[in-house]
Structures are given as structure tokens and as C-alpha cells.
Write a protein that holds these residues in place. Structure first.
Motif, PDB file in Angstrom:
ATOM      1  N   GLY A  61       0.830  -1.195   0.000  1.00  0.00           N
ATOM      2  CA  GLY A  61       0.000   0.000   0.000  1.00  0.00           C
ATOM      3  C   GLY A  61       0.859   1.238   0.000  1.00  0.00           C
ATOM      4  N   LYS A  62       0.259   2.320  -0.393  1.00  0.00           N
ATOM      5  CA  LYS A  62       0.999   3.569  -0.513  1.00  0.00           C
ATOM      6  C   LYS A  62       1.324   4.132   0.866  1.00  0.00           C
ATOM      7  CE  LYS A  62       0.835   7.990  -2.876  1.00  0.00           C
ATOM      8  NZ  LYS A  62       0.059   8.841  -3.765  1.00  0.00           N
ATOM      9  N   GLY A  63       2.568   4.481   1.057  1.00  0.00           N
ATOM     10  CA  GLY A  63       2.975   5.183   2.260  1.00  0.00           C
ATOM     11  C   GLY A  63       3.280   4.322   3.472  1.00  0.00           C
ATOM     12  N   LEU A  64       3.233   3.004   3.375  1.00  0.00           N
ATOM     13  CA  LEU A  64       3.552   2.170   4.523  1.00  0.00           C
ATOM     14  C   LEU A  64       5.060   2.071   4.686  1.00  0.00           C
ATOM     15  CD1 LEU A  64       1.011  -0.795   4.215  1.00  0.00           C
ATOM     16  CD2 LEU A  64       0.943   1.138   5.779  1.00  0.00           C
ATOM     17  N   THR A  65       5.495   2.143   5.903  1.00  0.00           N
ATOM     18  CA  THR A  65       6.916   1.981   6.196  1.00  0.00           C
ATOM     19  C   THR A  65       7.220   0.494   6.336  1.00  0.00           C
ATOM     20  OG1 THR A  65       6.598   2.038   8.582  1.00  0.00           O
ATOM     21  CG2 THR A  65       6.921   4.171   7.478  1.00  0.00           C
ATOM     22  N   THR A  66       8.493   0.180   6.382  1.00  0.00           N
ATOM     23  CA  THR A  66       8.896  -1.211   6.583  1.00  0.00           C
ATOM     24  C   THR A  66       8.384  -1.733   7.910  1.00  0.00           C
ATOM     25  OG1 THR A  66      10.882  -0.825   5.263  1.00  0.00           O
ATOM     26  CG2 THR A  66      10.884  -2.767   6.681  1.00  0.00           C
ATOM     27  N   ASP A  67       8.451  -0.900   8.957  1.00  0.00           N
ATOM     28  CA  ASP A  67       7.965  -1.315  10.280  1.00  0.00           C
ATOM     29  C   ASP A  67       6.462  -1.598  10.241  1.00  0.00           C
ATOM     30  OD1 ASP A  67      10.469  -1.157  11.455  1.00  0.00           O
ATOM     31  OD2 ASP A  67      10.203   0.957  12.028  1.00  0.00           O
ATOM     32  N   ALA A  68       5.714  -0.773   9.531  1.00  0.00           N
ATOM     33  CA  ALA A  68       4.265  -0.989   9.436  1.00  0.00           C
ATOM     34  C   ALA A  68       3.957  -2.272   8.667  1.00  0.00           C
ATOM     35  CB  ALA A  68       3.611   0.208   8.761  1.00  0.00           C
ATOM     36  N   ILE A  69       4.708  -2.524   7.620  1.00  0.00           N
ATOM     37  CA  ILE A  69       4.519  -3.755   6.855  1.00  0.00           C
ATOM     38  C   ILE A  69       4.834  -4.973   7.715  1.00  0.00           C
ATOM     39  CG2 ILE A  69       5.364  -5.105   4.890  1.00  0.00           C
ATOM     40  CD1 ILE A  69       5.843  -2.391   3.468  1.00  0.00           C
ATOM     41  N   MET A  70       5.932  -4.901   8.468  1.00  0.00           N
ATOM     42  CA  MET A  70       6.299  -6.018   9.342  1.00  0.00           C
ATOM     43  C   MET A  70       5.241  -6.236  10.427  1.00  0.00           C
ATOM     44  SD  MET A  70       8.888  -7.294   7.963  1.00  0.00           S
ATOM     45  CE  MET A  70       9.313  -8.502   9.197  1.00  0.00           C
ATOM     46  N   ALA A  71       4.687  -5.155  10.961  1.00  0.00           N
ATOM     47  CA  ALA A  71       3.629  -5.269  11.977  1.00  0.00           C
ATOM     48  C   ALA A  71       2.405  -5.951  11.379  1.00  0.00           C
ATOM     49  CB  ALA A  71       3.269  -3.890  12.513  1.00  0.00           C
ATOM     50  N   LEU A  72       2.060  -5.595  10.133  1.00  0.00           N
ATOM     51  CA  LEU A  72       0.926  -6.249   9.468  1.00  0.00           C
ATOM     52  C   LEU A  72       1.197  -7.715   9.237  1.00  0.00           C
ATOM     53  CD1 LEU A  72      -0.045  -3.579   6.784  1.00  0.00           C
ATOM     54  CD2 LEU A  72      -1.431  -4.311   8.731  1.00  0.00           C
ATOM     55  N   THR A  73       2.430  -8.039   8.867  1.00  0.00           N
ATOM     56  CA  THR A  73       2.800  -9.420   8.609  1.00  0.00           C
ATOM     57  C   THR A  73       2.722 -10.249   9.880  1.00  0.00           C
ATOM     58  OG1 THR A  73       4.302  -8.673   6.876  1.00  0.00           O
ATOM     59  CG2 THR A  73       4.637 -10.896   7.701  1.00  0.00           C
ATOM     60  N   ARG A  74       3.155  -9.675  10.982  1.00  0.00           N
ATOM     61  CA  ARG A  74       3.152 -10.393  12.269  1.00  0.00           C
ATOM     62  C   ARG A  74       1.801 -10.397  12.949  1.00  0.00           C
ATOM     63  NH1 ARG A  74       8.229  -7.048  13.439  1.00  0.00           N
ATOM     64  NH2 ARG A  74       9.878  -8.371  12.627  1.00  0.00           N
TER      65      ARG A  74
END
Length: 77
Positions: A61-74
Motif C-alpha cells: 500500500g501507498k505510504g507504509l513503512t517497513t515497520d508498518a509492513i512487518m507489523a501487518l505481517t506479524r
């Protein structure tokens, strides 16, 4: 289907073949010899079909940081 070769060595590709291969004015084509000796006509400028993995690629998605992506993954939402 058959076609006639002109004195310049040119042929007209029959419309059903052009339609099947998506050949239009300006398209590039390749002639390749098969192991059995036959000649195969293919589009040279055709984009390859995406691999099964390429179809799965995308972005989170637009504007997600790596930390936000990792949080979504976990599942840390």
C-alpha cells in the motif's frame, strides 16, 4: 492455410494467424526452426506471460513503512 511468396520473398500472414498471435502493423515476428525441422512463427515483440510468482507480486500500500509492513505481517495491529 497457405499463401504465395512474392518475387521479393514477402508473404501475407493470413488474418486468422495474425488474430491468433495478436500481430498488427508494426509487429515484429520471429521464424524459428523446431527440432523436427518445421518452422515456427512467433511474435518477437510479445511480452512474456508473467510467471506464477510475478502474478502474486504487489505492494502493501501507498505510504507504509517497513515497520508498518512487518507489523501487518506479524499481526501486530
Amino acid at each position: 492455410m497457405s499463401t504465395t511468396v512474392t518475387s521479393k520473398g514477402q508473404v501475407t500472414i493470413p488474418k486468422p494467424v495474425r488474430d491468433l498471435l495478436g500481430i498488427v502493423a508494426g509487429s515484429r515476428v520471429d521464424f524459428r526452426r523446431s527440432p523436427d525441422g518445421s518452422v515456427v512463427l512467433t511474435r518477437a515483440d510479445e511480452k512474456r506471460a508473467p510467471s506464477r510468482f510475478a502474478k502474486l507480486r504487489g505492494h502493501a500500500g501507498k505510504g507504509l513503512t517497513t515497520d508498518a509492513i512487518m507489523a501487518l505481517t506479524r499481526g501486530d495491529t
